[in-house]
Design a protein around this motif. Structure first.
Motif, mmCIF file in Angstrom:
data_model
loop_
_atom_site.group_PDB
_atom_site.id
_atom_site.type_symbol
_atom_site.label_atom_id
_atom_site.label_comp_id
_atom_site.label_asym_id
_atom_site.label_seq_id
_atom_site.Cartn_x
_atom_site.Cartn_y
_atom_site.Cartn_z
ATOM 1 N N LYS A 44 -29.452 7.172 26.249
ATOM 2 C CA LYS A 44 -28.194 6.604 26.842
ATOM 3 C C LYS A 44 -27.218 6.364 25.810
ATOM 4 O O LYS A 44 -26.115 6.697 25.643
ATOM 5 N N VAL A 45 -27.575 5.434 25.208
ATOM 6 C CA VAL A 45 -27.111 4.578 24.050
ATOM 7 C C VAL A 45 -26.524 5.660 22.779
ATOM 8 O O VAL A 45 -25.569 5.918 22.388
ATOM 9 N N MET A 46 -27.813 6.480 22.475
ATOM 10 C CA MET A 46 -27.425 7.582 21.573
ATOM 11 C C MET A 46 -26.467 8.623 21.870
ATOM 12 O O MET A 46 -25.735 9.017 20.932
ATOM 13 N N GLU A 47 -26.637 8.980 23.038
ATOM 14 C CA GLU A 47 -26.000 9.987 23.639
ATOM 15 C C GLU A 47 -24.462 9.628 23.482
ATOM 16 O O GLU A 47 -23.551 10.278 22.986
ATOM 17 N N ARG A 48 -24.091 8.462 24.148
ATOM 18 C CA ARG A 48 -22.860 7.887 24.103
ATOM 19 C C ARG A 48 -22.089 7.765 22.801
ATOM 20 O O ARG A 48 -21.018 8.202 22.407
ATOM 21 N N ARG A 49 -23.000 7.001 21.894
ATOM 22 C CA ARG A 49 -22.745 6.891 20.761
ATOM 23 C C ARG A 49 -22.172 8.273 19.803
ATOM 24 O O ARG A 49 -21.019 8.203 19.089
ATOM 25 N N LEU A 50 -22.895 9.124 20.091
ATOM 26 C CA LEU A 50 -22.864 10.571 19.316
ATOM 27 C C LEU A 50 -21.527 11.244 20.048
ATOM 28 O O LEU A 50 -20.667 11.563 18.905
ATOM 29 N N LEU A 51 -21.585 11.195 20.866
ATOM 30 C CA LEU A 51 -20.199 11.889 21.780
ATOM 31 C C LEU A 51 -18.864 11.295 21.467
ATOM 32 O O LEU A 51 -17.977 12.016 20.851
ATOM 33 N N PHE A 52 -19.144 9.986 21.486
ATOM 34 C CA PHE A 52 -17.707 9.202 20.721
ATOM 35 C C PHE A 52 -17.667 9.141 19.384
ATOM 36 O O PHE A 52 -16.184 9.142 18.866
ATOM 37 N N PHE A 53 -18.468 9.356 18.722
ATOM 38 C CA PHE A 53 -18.452 9.502 17.118
ATOM 39 C C PHE A 53 -17.845 10.800 16.814
ATOM 40 O O PHE A 53 -17.086 11.076 15.859
ATOM 41 N N VAL A 54 -18.404 12.030 17.446
ATOM 42 C CA VAL A 54 -17.749 13.196 16.908
ATOM 43 C C VAL A 54 -16.426 13.823 17.650
ATOM 44 O O VAL A 54 -15.798 14.767 17.335
ATOM 45 N N THR A 55 -16.276 12.958 19.040
ATOM 46 C CA THR A 55 -15.008 13.486 19.453
ATOM 47 C C THR A 55 -13.611 13.546 18.502
ATOM 48 O O THR A 55 -12.795 14.440 18.478
ATOM 49 N N PRO A 56 -13.318 12.297 17.706
ATOM 50 C CA PRO A 56 -12.343 12.363 16.791
ATOM 51 C C PRO A 56 -12.458 13.569 15.574
ATOM 52 O O PRO A 56 -11.504 14.210 15.274
ATOM 53 N N PHE A 57 -13.654 13.884 15.243
ATOM 54 C CA PHE A 57 -13.788 15.378 14.451
ATOM 55 C C PHE A 57 -13.445 16.352 15.201
ATOM 56 O O PHE A 57 -12.710 17.418 14.534
#
Length: 142
Positions: A44-57
């Motif tokens: 859950k932590v990994m998924e959330r962090r990844l999605l919020f990390f790549v959204t600005p890209f």
């Protein structure tokens, strides 16, 4: 020279965005398979962090792509049928990206009802879209 900067930044952010949307569904596969509460919590932590990390890209890819289209001008836009098809595929990728937020919420609230097999297939969608988009952008078939 300005247009080359737009193109370079568009490609850089696109590659970064795709790295995330290639990996996120793979995490969903593992999440759908696990029965461990600890593993689920970590995913859950990994998924959330990844999605919020790549959204600005994803957003920066859109901005620099729009600047490219604007820079090339109306006449180019009208003559580039391949770009219209590419943009439909790109729009579908943004829908895909948005749907990842829904899937993230489902996992976060422990209400996922889909199997790991669904996520394995779901994982292939951006790959196929990328193939088509690159072929359109390079070959410009129409």
């Amino acid at each position: 020279m300005e247009i080359l900067w737009y193109k370079a930044l568009h490609l850089i952010f696109m590659v970064a965005w795709f790295a995330g949307i290639f990996y996120l569904p793979r995490l969903f596969v593992y999440h759908a398979q696990t029965e461990s509460a600890e593993v689920s919590a970590q995913l859950k932590v990994m998924e959330r962090r990844l999605l919020f990390f790549v959204t600005p890209f994803a957003l920066l890819t859109l901005i620099f792509g729009a600047l490219l289209i604007y820079s090339y001008g109306v006449a180019w836009w009208q003559a580039s049928g391949w770009m219209h098809v590419k943009l439909v595929l790109v729009a579908l990728l943004y829908v895909y990206h948005g749907y990842c937020f829904k899937l993230l919420a489902d996992f976060y609230h422990d209400r996922n009802r889909r199997s790991h097999k669904f996520y394995r297939i779901f994982n292939e969608v951006p790959v196929l879209a990328l193939f088509a988009i690159i072929i359109l952008a390079i070959l410009k078939p129409f």
